[in-house]
Design an enzyme around this catalytic site. Structure first.
Site, PDB file in Angstrom:
ATOM      1  CG  ASN A 216      -0.226  -0.102   2.572  1.00 57.35           C
ATOM      2  OD1 ASN A 216       0.589   0.794   2.757  1.00 57.35           O
ATOM      3  ND2 ASN A 216      -0.382  -1.228   3.307  1.00 57.35           N
ATOM      4  CG  ASP A 288      -7.146  -4.977   6.367  1.00 58.34           C
ATOM      5  OD1 ASP A 288      -6.725  -4.994   7.589  1.00 58.34           O
ATOM      6  OD2 ASP A 288      -7.788  -4.342   5.865  1.00 58.34           O
ATOM      7  CE  LYS A 298       8.411 -12.462 -14.033  1.00 62.21           C
ATOM      8  NZ  LYS A 298       9.264 -11.897 -15.022  1.00 62.21           N
ATOM      9  CG  ASP A 316      -6.304  -5.887  13.808  1.00 64.87           C
ATOM     10  OD1 ASP A 316      -5.622  -5.384  14.617  1.00 64.87           O
ATOM     11  OD2 ASP A 316      -7.391  -5.264  13.362  1.00 64.87           O
ATOM     12  CB  ILE A 317      -0.597  -6.669  14.698  1.00 58.90           C
ATOM     13  CG1 ILE A 317      -0.165  -7.387  13.405  1.00 58.90           C
ATOM     14  CG2 ILE A 317       0.635  -6.185  15.751  1.00 58.90           C
ATOM     15  CD1 ILE A 317       0.826  -6.738  12.664  1.00 58.90           C
ATOM     16  CG  PHE A 335      -1.525   5.954  13.854  1.00 59.08           C
ATOM     17  CD1 PHE A 335      -1.189   5.454  15.163  1.00 59.08           C
ATOM     18  CD2 PHE A 335      -1.374   7.236  13.743  1.00 59.08           C
ATOM     19  CE1 PHE A 335      -0.310   6.234  15.928  1.00 59.08           C
ATOM     20  CE2 PHE A 335      -0.479   7.999  14.561  1.00 59.08           C
ATOM     21  CZ  PHE A 335       0.050   7.412  15.623  1.00 59.08           C
ATOM     22  CE  LYS A 349     -10.812   1.360  10.523  1.00 56.84           C
ATOM     23  NZ  LYS A 349      -9.899   1.745   9.458  1.00 56.84           N
ATOM     24  CE  LYS A 353      -8.649  -2.011  14.193  1.00 53.74           C
ATOM     25  NZ  LYS A 353      -7.587  -2.565  13.022  1.00 53.74           N
TER      26      LYS A 353
HETATM   27  N1  CTP Z   1      -4.010  -2.985  12.147  1.00 50.21           N
HETATM   28  C1  CTP Z   1      -3.248  -3.972  12.667  1.00 50.21           C
HETATM   29  N2  CTP Z   1      -3.141  -5.107  12.020  1.00 50.21           N
HETATM   30  C2  CTP Z   1      -3.968  -5.349  10.876  1.00 50.21           C
HETATM   31  C3  CTP Z   1      -4.959  -4.265  10.346  1.00 50.21           C
HETATM   32  C4  CTP Z   1      -4.747  -3.157  11.233  1.00 50.21           C
HETATM   33  O1  CTP Z   1      -2.361  -3.887  13.577  1.00 50.21           O
HETATM   34  N3  CTP Z   1      -3.952  -6.604  10.148  1.00 50.21           N
HETATM   35  C5  CTP Z   1      -3.930  -1.729  12.962  1.00 50.21           C
HETATM   36  C6  CTP Z   1      -2.966  -0.497  12.168  1.00 50.21           C
HETATM   37  O2  CTP Z   1      -1.760  -0.245  12.584  1.00 50.21           O
HETATM   38  C7  CTP Z   1      -3.949   0.634  12.626  1.00 50.21           C
HETATM   39  C8  CTP Z   1      -5.504   0.152  13.048  1.00 50.21           C
HETATM   40  O3  CTP Z   1      -5.147  -1.209  13.137  1.00 50.21           O
HETATM   41  O4  CTP Z   1      -3.282   1.040  13.935  1.00 50.21           O
HETATM   42  C9  CTP Z   1      -6.374   0.397  12.043  1.00 50.21           C
HETATM   43  O5  CTP Z   1      -5.949  -0.042  10.969  1.00 50.21           O
HETATM   44  P1  CTP Z   1      -6.848   0.008   9.515  1.00 50.21           P
HETATM   45  O6  CTP Z   1      -6.182  -0.608   8.254  1.00 50.21           O
HETATM   46  O7  CTP Z   1      -7.451   1.427   9.220  1.00 50.21           O
HETATM   47  O8  CTP Z   1      -8.187  -0.801  10.017  1.00 50.21           O
HETATM   48  P2  CTP Z   1      -8.657  -2.217   9.745  1.00 50.21           P
HETATM   49  O9  CTP Z   1      -9.266  -2.649  11.046  1.00 50.21           O
HETATM   50  O10 CTP Z   1      -7.945  -2.772   8.857  1.00 50.21           O
HETATM   51  O11 CTP Z   1     -10.140  -1.662   8.906  1.00 50.21           O
HETATM   52  P3  CTP Z   1     -10.436  -1.222   7.510  1.00 50.21           P
HETATM   53  O12 CTP Z   1      -9.241  -1.701   6.687  1.00 50.21           O
HETATM   54  O13 CTP Z   1     -11.628  -1.871   7.117  1.00 50.21           O
HETATM   55  O14 CTP Z   1     -10.631   0.186   7.148  1.00 50.21           O
END
Ligand code: CTP
Length: 406
Positions: A216, A288, A298, A316-317, A335, A349, A353
């Site tokens: 990303n 995600d 390849k 989700d960490i 964040f 969120k 979370k």
């Molecule tokens: N995060 C994480 N591990 C993941 C996804 C997200 O630790 N697999 C953490 C990011 O570091 C950030 C927060 O969760 O602090 C929000 O991340 P974001 O990508 O905005 O949220 P998602 O839960 O993935 O929601 P979405 O992608 O549907 O907006």
């Protein structure tokens, strides 16, 4: 450094050739610089050069008639915010550690005092050593270091590397830019003194095959700014980062450990391996999804009629860590980079979370930029942080978090 008054002492060493650059950077950072040199220093860089770059008369002699009351060693530090000696020689360190005062610079260090609230208080003294590695490792220099630190002198460096004499090892002066960063850090409030901080930053990269993958647009700049601001405020930092093109902030301070990872799974494992930290800033833009079975070779263009990829969800960490919180430790900060309904999604969120604080922004307009505009969301309200550079915002976030720790 805006409007900070710095007395820059230069003692005799070849690293003095970097002093004009140091002055230039100090002035660029907003400081006013008064240069004081030892006689030996004038053998390496001239008074004329230092006067030209600092824009102020340079002092070398204790008996300089330009100071009206004849007491340069008293006057020069009275309205200074700090005295910085760079380079400081083994001789100058030994001299000051013993309280000797036989020239202007050493006498000035002993008599240093600055006005604060109608009183004279100690003017901070910082030293950036530069010497041959044998000199740095000599027991006498070690004794000087010990005594100086006991007396509250702040040592910046030295670093290890190539030396002017051709040898390699400890004793090189920090680069001017590192000295300035240390000085800026010195002036920050120590809001997280003694705290341990874990930070994830940057994007993750999920491989499709050995040459391709999904990632990303996160640059890592916000996470790295948080790391720098945390160190400035006295914390020790472990920075776990996905692939970014950024140097480790304040690496020379020894207050930061960096772990480079690629995938979300590697990031999760690195986070789980980290122990005993007080604050977790989850700044990384973690993927995600990962590719269920990345190809070992390849994928060739003509190998299939249209490519379809099967995805699998990553853990989700942040949620994993937040679910293990005990007695408010670690304090978790999430964040979220959104494209719409920033505050509303951020609030959702925060709840999902189970975290006490979330920083939300409009992702596409800030990716890769040095500036950002943020909303700090907590259970009982939101606070808009005005558009600013990422380091200033990081300092504001650190200040808010420190309030929540007490
Ligand atoms: N995060 C994480 N591990 C993941 C996804 C997200 O630790 N697999 C953490 C990011 O570091 C950030 C927060 O969760 O602090 C929000 O991340 P974001 O990508 O905005 O949220 P998602 O839960 O993935 O929601 P979405 O992608 O549907 O907006």
């Amino acid at each position: 450094m805006k409007n900070k008054k710095i007395v820059l002492g230069i003692s005799g060493g070849i690293a003095a050739y970097k002093s004009p650059e140091l002055v230039r950077l100090l002035i660029k950072a907003g400081a006013e610089v008064q240069v004081v040199m030892t006689q030996a220093a004038t053998k390496f860089v001239t008074e004329t050069t230092m006067q030209a770059v600092s824009g102020n008369p340079v002092f070398v002699s204790q008996w300089d008639p330009r100071v009206s009351n004849g007491m340069a060693h008293i006057e020069l530090s009275r309205n200074a915010d700090a005295i910085l000696i760079a380079p400081v020689s083994a001789d100058m360190m030994a001299k000051h550690s013993l309280g000797l005062a036989d020239d202007l610079l050493s006498t000035l260090c002993l008599a240093r005092g600055t006005e604060s609230g109608g009183m004279i208080v100690d003017c901070p003294l910082l030293m950036a050593p530069a010497m041959n590695l044998q000199m740095w490792n000599h027991p006498a220099t070690k004794r000087s270091v010990e005594r100086l630190q006991r007396d509250g002198v702040h040592l910046l460096g030295p670093a290890s590397g190539d030396q002017a004499c051709g040898e390699v090892g400890m004793g090189r002066m920090l680069e001017p830019v590192e000295i300035i960063e240390s000085l800026i850090a010195f002036f920050q409030k120590k809001l997280l003194q003694g705290k341990k901080v874990l930070i994830t930053a940057g994007p993750t990269f999920e491989p499709i095959d050995p040459v391709r993958g999904i990632t990303n647009r996160s640059s890592g700049k916000m996470g790295f700014a948080i790391a720098r601001a945390a160190i400035e405020s006295g914390a020790e930092v472990h920075l776990i980062t996905g692939p970014v093109a950024l140097d480790t902030p304040l690496a020379h301070t020894g207050k930061i450990q960096r772990t480079d990872v690629e995938t979300a799974e590697q990031m999760l494992n690195a986070v789980l391996a980290a122990k005993d930290y007080d604050i977790f800033f989850s700044v990384a833009a973690v993927a995600d999804w990962k590719i269920k079975s990345p190809n070992l070779q390849k994928i060739k263009k003509n190998s299939s009629n249209g490519l379809s990829i099967e995805f699998e969800e990553n853990a989700d960490i942040l949620f994993t860590i937040a679910s293990r919180v005990k007695n408010n430790k670690p304090f978790c900060v999430g964040f979220a980079a959104e494209t719409e309904n920033i505050e509303e999604y951020g609030k959702t969120k925060l709840k999902q979370k189970k975290i006490p604080m979330l920083i939300a922004n409009h992702g596409p307009s800030t990716f890769g930029s040095d500036e950002n505009q943020l909303i700090l969301i907590e259970a009982n309200g939101s606070l808009k942080l005005a558009r600013s550079d990422k380091l200033s915002l990081a300092r504001e976030i650190i200040a808010k978090v420190s309030e929540r720790l007490v």
